[in-house]
Scaffold this active site. Structure first.
Site, PDB file in Angstrom:
ATOM      1  N   HIS A   1      17.832  31.529  44.340  1.00  0.00           N
ATOM      2  CA  HIS A   1      16.925  32.614  43.950  1.00  0.00           C
ATOM      3  C   HIS A   1      15.871  32.738  45.044  1.00  0.00           C
ATOM      4  O   HIS A   1      14.719  32.343  44.875  1.00  0.00           O
ATOM      5  CB  HIS A   1      16.281  32.330  42.592  1.00  0.00           C
ATOM      6  CG  HIS A   1      17.258  32.224  41.458  1.00  0.00           C
ATOM      7  ND1 HIS A   1      18.057  31.111  41.270  1.00  0.00           N
ATOM      8  CD2 HIS A   1      17.569  33.081  40.456  1.00  0.00           C
ATOM      9  CE1 HIS A   1      18.806  31.301  40.184  1.00  0.00           C
ATOM     10  NE2 HIS A   1      18.534  32.483  39.681  1.00  0.00           N
TER      11      HIS A   1
ATOM     12  N   SER B   1      10.608  30.035  50.289  1.00  0.00           N
ATOM     13  CA  SER B   1      11.475  28.897  50.575  1.00  0.00           C
ATOM     14  C   SER B   1      12.501  29.180  51.664  1.00  0.00           C
ATOM     15  O   SER B   1      12.739  28.308  52.521  1.00  0.00           O
ATOM     16  CB  SER B   1      12.154  28.405  49.298  1.00  0.00           C
ATOM     17  OG  SER B   1      12.825  29.445  48.627  1.00  0.00           O
TER      18      SER B   1
ATOM     19  N   GLU C   1      19.858  36.508  46.759  1.00  0.00           N
ATOM     20  CA  GLU C   1      18.842  37.302  46.067  1.00  0.00           C
ATOM     21  C   GLU C   1      19.527  38.529  45.466  1.00  0.00           C
ATOM     22  O   GLU C   1      20.216  39.260  46.163  1.00  0.00           O
ATOM     23  CB  GLU C   1      17.736  37.719  47.022  1.00  0.00           C
ATOM     24  CG  GLU C   1      16.699  38.623  46.413  1.00  0.00           C
ATOM     25  CD  GLU C   1      16.076  38.048  45.143  1.00  0.00           C
ATOM     26  OE1 GLU C   1      16.040  38.784  44.131  1.00  0.00           O
ATOM     27  OE2 GLU C   1      15.654  36.874  45.156  1.00  0.00           O
TER      28      GLU C   1
ATOM     29  N   ASP D   1      24.454  37.015  42.550  1.00  0.00           N
ATOM     30  CA  ASP D   1      23.928  36.090  41.559  1.00  0.00           C
ATOM     31  C   ASP D   1      23.942  34.664  42.114  1.00  0.00           C
ATOM     32  O   ASP D   1      24.994  34.162  42.535  1.00  0.00           O
ATOM     33  CB  ASP D   1      24.770  36.175  40.282  1.00  0.00           C
ATOM     34  CG  ASP D   1      24.335  35.160  39.244  1.00  0.00           C
ATOM     35  OD1 ASP D   1      25.066  34.174  39.044  1.00  0.00           O
ATOM     36  OD2 ASP D   1      23.254  35.342  38.663  1.00  0.00           O
ATOM     37  N   GLY D   2      22.799  34.024  42.123  1.00  0.00           N
ATOM     38  CA  GLY D   2      22.696  32.696  42.717  1.00  0.00           C
ATOM     39  C   GLY D   2      23.431  31.628  41.946  1.00  0.00           C
ATOM     40  O   GLY D   2      23.958  30.675  42.532  1.00  0.00           O
TER      41      GLY D   2
ATOM     42  N   ASP E   1      15.794  27.871  41.768  1.00  0.00           N
ATOM     43  CA  ASP E   1      14.409  28.260  41.478  1.00  0.00           C
ATOM     44  C   ASP E   1      14.398  29.612  40.765  1.00  0.00           C
ATOM     45  O   ASP E   1      13.942  30.610  41.315  1.00  0.00           O
ATOM     46  CB  ASP E   1      13.627  28.310  42.801  1.00  0.00           C
ATOM     47  CG  ASP E   1      12.214  28.812  42.634  1.00  0.00           C
ATOM     48  OD1 ASP E   1      11.657  28.664  41.529  1.00  0.00           O
ATOM     49  OD2 ASP E   1      11.668  29.379  43.604  1.00  0.00           O
TER      50      ASP E   1
END
EC number: 2.1.1.266
Length: 286
Positions: free
Chosen positions: A41, A99, A117, A142-143, A168
């Protein structure tokens, strides 16, 4: 999904998350073999602290801005974090690095980053942030699904034997997010049992968090470490009182890397009743 991290960039939760993340990256860099980082994310990479989202909440004032104003000659992990933020800000003054940007700065020539993302605007900003860096790949996807799809990592015909997965999510509905996190952890461990996983979680209501940690402790892993920072007592149901990192398969003696930094963060960022926690839920004998 309505969440935008720009409202919260540089707050106390980012401080803990990124301090721990950088310590994990430094441990990976301690060996010559290349490593792979999956950021599930990732966000947009840079967050202007003078822009409307961050200014509306003012959360950075109680996080990175307070630390920078104090300029503490603190423990190594805290100094490392502040130096990494300062290095990013020397290139983008007034921004707080997310990050993926901190990870990119820690990569060596053969290391790789996959940053996921889902939001179109955020993904486009992240691609612009990391443009030109061939070590970094941005995926608009989709992470959670990426954990299964991208582990174990490969670079062409070459398999990368070491991996760190940062999970995250936004926790828009806190209790609903935990099953997704646990599923991703199980899938990732099934595909790459030796990988390291770092899961950030908010601390709002302790009762909602306890089942998640209990379920995580049942997973077949070598070791589980919890690092938490509370900036106020854990008795407010309306505010984020703190946050934590669940670390799966952390490096040997990793607790010793970050232990001195947590009391320093409590002293510099905390209100009355603040505290920290650093506890092995499971620890394989060394």
């Amino acid at each position: 999904m309505n969440y935008r991290h720009g409202f919260h960039a540089g707050n106390h939760a980012d401080v803990l998350k990124h301090l721990v993340l950088l310590a994990l990256l430094d441990a990976l860099r301690g060996k010559d073999a290349p490593y792979f980082v999956l950021d599930t994310h990732a966000g947009r990479g840079n967050y202007p602290l003078a822009a409307e989202p961050a200014q509306r909440t003012g959360e950075a004032a109680g996080g990175i801005l307070r630390l920078q104003a104090a300029a503490p000659d603190g423990p190594p992990a805290l100094r490392r974090y502040l130096e990494a933020v300062a290095a990013a800000q020397s290139e983008s003054p007034g921004d707080y690095p997310g990050s993926p940007r901190l990870v990119a700065a820690a990569l060596r020539a053969d290391d790789r980053l996959a940053a996921c993302e889902l939001q179109p605007e955020e993904a486009a900003a992240l691609k612009a942030c990391l443009a030109g860096d061939r070590r970094c790949h941005v995926h608009r996807r989709d992470g959670y699904a990426a954990v299964k799809a991208l582990l174990p990592p490969r670079e062409g015909e070459r398999r990368i034997g070491r991996a760190l997965v940062l999970i995250d999510p936004p926790y828009e509905a806190q209790e609903a997010e935990y099953p997704k996190v646990l599923k991703a952890l199980r899938e990732g461990l099934a595909r790459m049992p030796q990988a390291q996983f770092a899961v950030w979680y908010p601390i709002k209501r302790r009762a909602a968090l306890a089942p998640f940690l209990r379920e995580a402790a049942r997973m077949p892993v070598r070791s589980l470490l919890v690092a938490e920072l509370l900036v106020r007592p854990d008795d407010s149901p309306l505010r984020m009182n703190g946050s934590g990192m669940l670390l799966v398969n952390p490096p040997w003696r990793f607790d010793e890397r970050i232990a001195p930094a947590l009391p320093a963060l409590v002293r510099l960022l905390g209100e009355n009743g603040a505290g920290s926690r650093l506890e092995w839920i499971r620890r394989e004998p060394g």
